[in-house]
Design a protein around this motif. Structure first.
Motif, PDB file in Angstrom:
ATOM      1  N   THR A 122       0.851  -1.187   0.000  1.00 51.45           N
ATOM      2  CA  THR A 122       0.000   0.000   0.000  1.00 51.45           C
ATOM      3  C   THR A 122       0.890   1.241   0.000  1.00 51.45           C
ATOM      4  N   PRO A 123       0.449   2.286  -0.718  1.00 54.43           N
ATOM      5  CA  PRO A 123       1.267   3.501  -0.785  1.00 54.43           C
ATOM      6  C   PRO A 123       1.285   4.250   0.550  1.00 54.43           C
ATOM      7  N   ILE A 124       2.418   4.931   0.786  1.00 51.39           N
ATOM      8  CA  ILE A 124       2.571   5.835   1.924  1.00 51.39           C
ATOM      9  C   ILE A 124       3.073   7.153   1.346  1.00 51.39           C
ATOM     10  N   GLY A 125       2.237   8.150   1.352  1.00 51.27           N
ATOM     11  CA  GLY A 125       2.633   9.449   0.801  1.00 51.27           C
ATOM     12  C   GLY A 125       2.967   9.347  -0.673  1.00 51.27           C
ATOM     13  N   THR A 126       3.931  10.170  -1.115  1.00 56.06           N
ATOM     14  CA  THR A 126       4.266  10.207  -2.541  1.00 56.06           C
ATOM     15  C   THR A 126       5.476   9.348  -2.896  1.00 56.06           C
ATOM     16  N   ASP A 127       6.258   8.967  -1.911  1.00 55.61           N
ATOM     17  CA  ASP A 127       7.491   8.236  -2.225  1.00 55.61           C
ATOM     18  C   ASP A 127       7.656   6.949  -1.425  1.00 55.61           C
ATOM     19  N   GLY A 128       6.617   6.533  -0.726  1.00 61.85           N
ATOM     20  CA  GLY A 128       6.764   5.369   0.135  1.00 61.85           C
ATOM     21  C   GLY A 128       5.759   4.272  -0.136  1.00 61.85           C
ATOM     22  N   VAL A 129       6.041   3.138   0.441  1.00 57.58           N
ATOM     23  CA  VAL A 129       5.165   1.979   0.313  1.00 57.58           C
ATOM     24  C   VAL A 129       5.339   1.100   1.555  1.00 57.58           C
ATOM     25  N   GLN A 130       4.236   0.539   2.001  1.00 50.66           N
ATOM     26  CA  GLN A 130       4.284  -0.489   3.035  1.00 50.66           C
ATOM     27  C   GLN A 130       4.093  -1.817   2.332  1.00 50.66           C
ATOM     28  N   VAL A 131       5.070  -2.713   2.480  1.00 48.53           N
ATOM     29  CA  VAL A 131       5.022  -3.985   1.778  1.00 48.53           C
ATOM     30  C   VAL A 131       5.017  -5.129   2.786  1.00 48.53           C
ATOM     31  N   THR A 132       4.184  -6.114   2.508  1.00 51.10           N
ATOM     32  CA  THR A 132       4.120  -7.327   3.317  1.00 51.10           C
ATOM     33  C   THR A 132       4.660  -8.468   2.472  1.00 51.10           C
ATOM     34  N   ILE A 133       5.711  -9.089   2.976  1.00 48.64           N
ATOM     35  CA  ILE A 133       6.327 -10.219   2.284  1.00 48.64           C
ATOM     36  C   ILE A 133       6.244 -11.438   3.189  1.00 48.64           C
ATOM     37  N   ARG A 134       5.647 -12.489   2.670  1.00 49.98           N
ATOM     38  CA  ARG A 134       5.560 -13.747   3.418  1.00 49.98           C
ATOM     39  C   ARG A 134       6.872 -14.504   3.223  1.00 49.98           C
ATOM     40  N   ILE A 135       7.521 -14.794   4.323  1.00 49.52           N
ATOM     41  CA  ILE A 135       8.735 -15.612   4.314  1.00 49.52           C
ATOM     42  C   ILE A 135       8.367 -16.984   4.882  1.00 49.52           C
ATOM     43  N   THR A 136       8.689 -18.006   4.128  1.00 49.57           N
ATOM     44  CA  THR A 136       8.473 -19.377   4.573  1.00 49.57           C
ATOM     45  C   THR A 136       9.832 -20.017   4.806  1.00 49.57           C
ATOM     46  N   VAL A 137      10.066 -20.493   6.017  1.00 46.13           N
ATOM     47  CA  VAL A 137      11.310 -21.185   6.346  1.00 46.13           C
ATOM     48  C   VAL A 137      11.064 -22.671   6.091  1.00 46.13           C
ATOM     49  N   GLN A 138      11.568 -23.126   4.957  1.00 42.93           N
ATOM     50  CA  GLN A 138      11.414 -24.519   4.558  1.00 42.93           C
ATOM     51  C   GLN A 138      12.466 -25.371   5.260  1.00 42.93           C
ATOM     52  N   VAL A 139      12.102 -26.605   5.576  1.00 42.16           N
ATOM     53  CA  VAL A 139      13.013 -27.544   6.213  1.00 42.16           C
ATOM     54  C   VAL A 139      13.204 -28.719   5.258  1.00 42.16           C
ATOM     55  N   ARG A 140      14.446 -28.952   4.873  1.00 42.23           N
ATOM     56  CA  ARG A 140      14.737 -30.028   3.915  1.00 42.23           C
ATOM     57  C   ARG A 140      14.209 -31.356   4.448  1.00 42.23           C
ATOM     58  N   GLY A 141      13.451 -32.059   3.595  1.00 43.05           N
ATOM     59  CA  GLY A 141      12.930 -33.371   3.949  1.00 43.05           C
ATOM     60  C   GLY A 141      11.627 -33.354   4.727  1.00 43.05           C
ATOM     61  N   GLN A 142      11.077 -32.166   4.966  1.00 39.92           N
ATOM     62  CA  GLN A 142       9.804 -32.063   5.689  1.00 39.92           C
ATOM     63  C   GLN A 142       8.758 -31.409   4.797  1.00 39.92           C
ATOM     64  N   ASP A 143       7.531 -31.910   4.909  1.00 45.74           N
ATOM     65  CA  ASP A 143       6.437 -31.329   4.141  1.00 45.74           C
ATOM     66  C   ASP A 143       6.013 -29.974   4.690  1.00 45.74           C
ATOM     67  N   LYS A 144       6.055 -29.844   6.014  1.00 46.46           N
ATOM     68  CA  LYS A 144       5.620 -28.601   6.652  1.00 46.46           C
ATOM     69  C   LYS A 144       6.824 -27.708   6.926  1.00 46.46           C
ATOM     70  N   PRO A 145       6.658 -26.388   6.762  1.00 49.17           N
ATOM     71  CA  PRO A 145       7.764 -25.470   7.059  1.00 49.17           C
ATOM     72  C   PRO A 145       7.988 -25.321   8.560  1.00 49.17           C
ATOM     73  N   GLY A 146       9.166 -24.818   8.907  1.00 43.61           N
ATOM     74  CA  GLY A 146       9.477 -24.537  10.303  1.00 43.61           C
ATOM     75  C   GLY A 146       8.847 -23.252  10.781  1.00 43.61           C
ATOM     76  N   CYS A 147       8.626 -22.314   9.867  1.00 39.09           N
ATOM     77  CA  CYS A 147       8.027 -21.028  10.225  1.00 39.09           C
ATOM     78  C   CYS A 147       7.446 -20.390   8.975  1.00 39.09           C
ATOM     79  N   VAL A 148       6.347 -19.710   9.152  1.00 38.40           N
ATOM     80  CA  VAL A 148       5.763 -18.863   8.115  1.00 38.40           C
ATOM     81  C   VAL A 148       5.433 -17.536   8.789  1.00 38.40           C
ATOM     82  N   VAL A 149       5.944 -16.443   8.212  1.00 32.19           N
ATOM     83  CA  VAL A 149       5.738 -15.118   8.799  1.00 32.19           C
ATOM     84  C   VAL A 149       5.503 -14.109   7.692  1.00 32.19           C
ATOM     85  N   GLU A 150       4.591 -13.207   7.929  1.00 33.94           N
ATOM     86  CA  GLU A 150       4.382 -12.088   7.017  1.00 33.94           C
ATOM     87  C   GLU A 150       5.115 -10.886   7.598  1.00 33.94           C
ATOM     88  N   THR A 151       6.223 -10.524   6.978  1.00 36.55           N
ATOM     89  CA  THR A 151       7.027  -9.392   7.423  1.00 36.55           C
ATOM     90  C   THR A 151       6.471  -8.110   6.813  1.00 36.55           C
TER      91      THR A 151
END
Length: 161
Positions: A122-151
């Motif tokens: 979403t925009p912030i003023g004329t030169d800014g933006v607030q961005v949400t990026i989902r980071i998934t911490v994958q674990v080798r050999g596991q179906d489920k991730p160790g962590c999922v976070v929206e930064t």
């Protein structure tokens, strides 16, 4: 093993705004060893046996030491700049996190990597933006991730005249 994607480069608030839904690729694998777990325990004061006592952890619910959930979460800060670069940035700040989950434990000596997706902007003023990026911490050999976070980051770009 999958190839590591090149970093995604954004040079303006408009570019970030146009990226919602974009996959950002994956980082290289890294190992979570006992030394890293112990260092995190020392930094946070969380010396619970499930993390730092290999002998007792053998008879625990996971059969070995596990990384702290917050250690796994903190890897988002390591992985994010491996996935995305902001050019012509005046200032960027961490604004917070949303929807933090730990779907699966990260056992000592597991290999993890981060993957990312731009989920909101979403925009912030004329030169800014607030961005949400989902980071998934994958674990080798596991179906489920160790962590999922929206930064959430607030980014302010140099305006062109």
């Amino acid at each position: 093993m999958n190839a590591v994607a090149e970093k995604v480069v954004f040079g303006s608030a408009a570019a970030v705004l146009a990226s919602v839904g974009r996959q950002l690729g994956e980082t290289e694998w890294m190992q979570i060893n006992q030394e890293r777990i112990n260092q995190f325990a020392d930094a946070t004061g969380d010396h619970q046996w499930i993390h730092v006592d290999p002998e007792q952890a053998k008879s625990g619910p996971f059969g070995a030491c596990v990384a702290h959930g917050y250690l796994t979460l903190s890897l988002a800060n390591l992985f994010l700049p491996q996935l995305v670069v902001y050019e012509d940035l005046k200032m960027g700040v961490n604004y917070g996190c949303e929807k933090v989950r730990f779907p699966s434990p990260v056992l000592v000596n597991s290999w993890v990597r981060g993957s990312g997706e731009v989920v909101a902007a979403t925009p912030i003023g004329t030169d800014g933006v607030q961005v949400t990026i989902r980071i998934t911490v994958q674990v080798r050999g596991q179906d489920k991730p160790g962590c999922v976070v929206e930064t959430i980051s607030r980014l302010f770009f140099i305006q062109e005249n």
